[in-house]
Design a protein around this motif. Structure first.
Motif, short mmCIF file in Angstrom:
data_model
loop_
_atom_site.label_atom_id
_atom_site.label_comp_id
_atom_site.label_asym_id
_atom_site.label_seq_id
_atom_site.Cartn_x
_atom_site.Cartn_y
_atom_site.Cartn_z
N PRO A 118 -20.55 16.41 -20.11
CA PRO A 118 -20.65 16.95 -18.83
C PRO A 118 -20.11 15.88 -17.83
O PRO A 118 -19.57 14.56 -17.97
CB PRO A 118 -22.23 16.33 -18.50
N GLY A 119 -19.05 16.12 -17.38
CA GLY A 119 -17.52 15.82 -16.49
C GLY A 119 -16.79 15.32 -17.37
O GLY A 119 -16.24 14.74 -16.56
N ILE A 120 -16.57 15.55 -17.90
CA ILE A 120 -14.86 15.57 -18.77
C ILE A 120 -14.14 16.05 -17.92
O ILE A 120 -13.07 15.98 -18.16
CB ILE A 120 -15.03 16.26 -20.36
N GLU A 121 -14.17 17.85 -17.12
CA GLU A 121 -12.75 17.88 -16.23
C GLU A 121 -12.43 16.81 -15.64
O GLU A 121 -11.72 16.30 -15.79
CB GLU A 121 -13.35 19.13 -15.66
N ARG A 122 -13.22 16.41 -14.99
CA ARG A 122 -12.81 15.56 -14.18
C ARG A 122 -11.85 13.84 -14.24
O ARG A 122 -11.31 12.93 -13.93
CB ARG A 122 -14.51 14.84 -12.46
N GLN A 123 -12.59 13.80 -15.91
CA GLN A 123 -12.20 11.90 -16.16
C GLN A 123 -11.35 12.58 -17.13
O GLN A 123 -9.93 11.90 -17.05
CB GLN A 123 -13.15 12.02 -17.45
N ALA A 151 -15.19 29.46 -20.31
CA ALA A 151 -14.83 29.82 -18.27
C ALA A 151 -14.66 28.91 -17.36
O ALA A 151 -13.97 28.14 -16.46
CB ALA A 151 -14.92 30.92 -18.16
N PRO A 152 -16.03 28.08 -17.85
CA PRO A 152 -16.97 27.31 -16.52
C PRO A 152 -16.23 25.76 -16.43
O PRO A 152 -15.77 25.68 -15.70
CB PRO A 152 -18.16 27.20 -17.23
N SER A 153 -15.67 25.15 -17.78
CA SER A 153 -14.69 24.15 -17.89
C SER A 153 -13.37 24.17 -17.29
O SER A 153 -13.18 23.61 -16.43
CB SER A 153 -14.87 23.84 -19.25
N LEU A 154 -13.11 25.66 -17.23
CA LEU A 154 -11.71 25.72 -16.58
C LEU A 154 -11.67 25.51 -15.16
O LEU A 154 -10.60 25.50 -15.00
CB LEU A 154 -11.38 27.01 -17.56
N LYS A 155 -12.95 26.47 -15.13
CA LYS A 155 -12.72 26.24 -13.27
C LYS A 155 -13.28 25.51 -13.01
O LYS A 155 -12.58 24.77 -12.22
CB LYS A 155 -14.02 27.19 -13.02
N ALA A 156 -14.22 24.36 -13.51
CA ALA A 156 -14.02 22.72 -12.79
C ALA A 156 -13.15 22.01 -12.76
O ALA A 156 -12.44 21.45 -12.09
CB ALA A 156 -15.01 22.22 -13.89
#
Length: 318
Positions: A164-169, A196-201
């Motif tokens: 969780p939160g890896i996209e911002r990291q 898709a949710p991760s890519l959107k994030a």
């Protein structure tokens, strides 16, 4: 990439098209475009060059550089203590000696080990003893090596639901490594995921960065992906000419035509077939072999055009 000189036959045909045949300008341009071979797709090294070095290691990306492969692909995951590392599987068993070093820690999940523990692992001996001592790279060290080699990166966020939160990291790590400046963002970086949710994030955090969705949505569903993805990257068996045309008919979040990079292609004939469907990229474990196959096909197409041109000139008595 070899730069081909314009042949005498080609020059004569260009002159013929403008001075002899007097074809209207728009028609001549369309004919020239139709006659020209399609632009060769980019060839991307899948986890480096895993047919010659252990995947997702610095040795593999260096081997890609030695072979002249500009684009490489890698996978990023997160350790127990929050470090980002380059690793494909969500477990460490297949590509390291973790079973020998930590026999009581089955199932050897990446997320259950600290960075210090992972740094102790040998990520090369499983492949060949020549690579004994090769380590699992951190994302930072991998980015530095790709930059040093003047290469470009297709970066996959692997199993983001586990982190969780890896996209911002990830965005923060790319920023600290100097990969979110104008030069990298403009032409050296694509972030992709099956999620898709991760890519959107990630797109919300860094809307300037080019992104790719891994999969082959139905043509009727493509428009929804175009809101957050610049590429639709399918398994090569899913690719048809009609599907590629449907992708290319849409524009992504940056206002440019959606692109297609097919994976994982290790057969030259299949790569040629894909190139003729119009794909923009081909991801391969043997990128040097795929580049050679595409080059040979382009040479054959150009020779056929030369032969056709000579026939036309002979018919006209020129």
């Amino acid at each position: 990439m070899r730069i081909r000189p314009v042949s005498a036959v080609t020059s004569a045909l260009l002159v013929l098209s403008t001075l002899v045949l007097a074809v209207p300008r728009a028609g001549a341009a369309a004919a020239a475009q139709a006659a020209a071979p399609p632009r060769a797709p980019l060839v991307i090294g899948h986890r480096g060059v895993p047919v010659q070095a252990p995947e997702n290691t610095l040795a593999s990306v260096d081997r890609a550089d030695e072979l002249g492969i500009t684009w490489v692909e890698n996978d990023v995951q997160r350790t127990k203590d929050g470090a980002l590392i380059v690793m494909h599987d969500t477990t460490l068993e297949r590509t390291t000696d973790v079973k020998r070093r930590f026999p009581g820690r089955a199932r050897w999940k990446v997320a259950d080990f600290t960075l210090a523990e992972i740094r102790k692992l040998d990520a090369g001996s499983w492949y060949d003893r020549r690579f004994a001592g090769e380590r699992v790279p951190t994302l930072r060290s991998y980015l530095q090596r790709v930059d040093r080699n003047r290469q470009k990166l297709l970066l996959e966020v692997k199993a983001p639901e586990l982190y969780p939160g890896i996209e911002r990291q990830l965005a923060g790590e790319l920023q600290r490594a100097g990969w979110l400046d104008a030069r990298h963002v403009r032409g050296s970086l694509v972030v992709q995921s099956f999620s898709a949710p991760s890519l959107k994030a990630f797109h919300r955090v860094r809307p300037d960065v080019k992104t790719g969705f891994l999969g082959a949505p139905k043509a009727s569903e493509l428009r929804s992906y175009a809101a957050f993805a610049d590429q639709i990257n399918p398994h090569h068996r899913s690719v048809t000419s009609a599907w590629v045309r449907a992708v290319h008919a849409l524009r992504g979040p940056h206002g440019r035509r959606l692109e297609v990079s097919a994976w994982t292609v290790d057969n030259g004939d299949r790569a040629v077939d894909l190139a003729r469907t119009g794909v923009d990229g081909i991801i391969s474990n043997a990128p040097h072999e795929i580049e050679e196959a595409l080059e040979e096909d382009r040479d054959e197409q150009e020779q056929e055009q030369e032969d056709d041109g000579l026939s036309i000139l002979g018919f006209l008595g020129l």
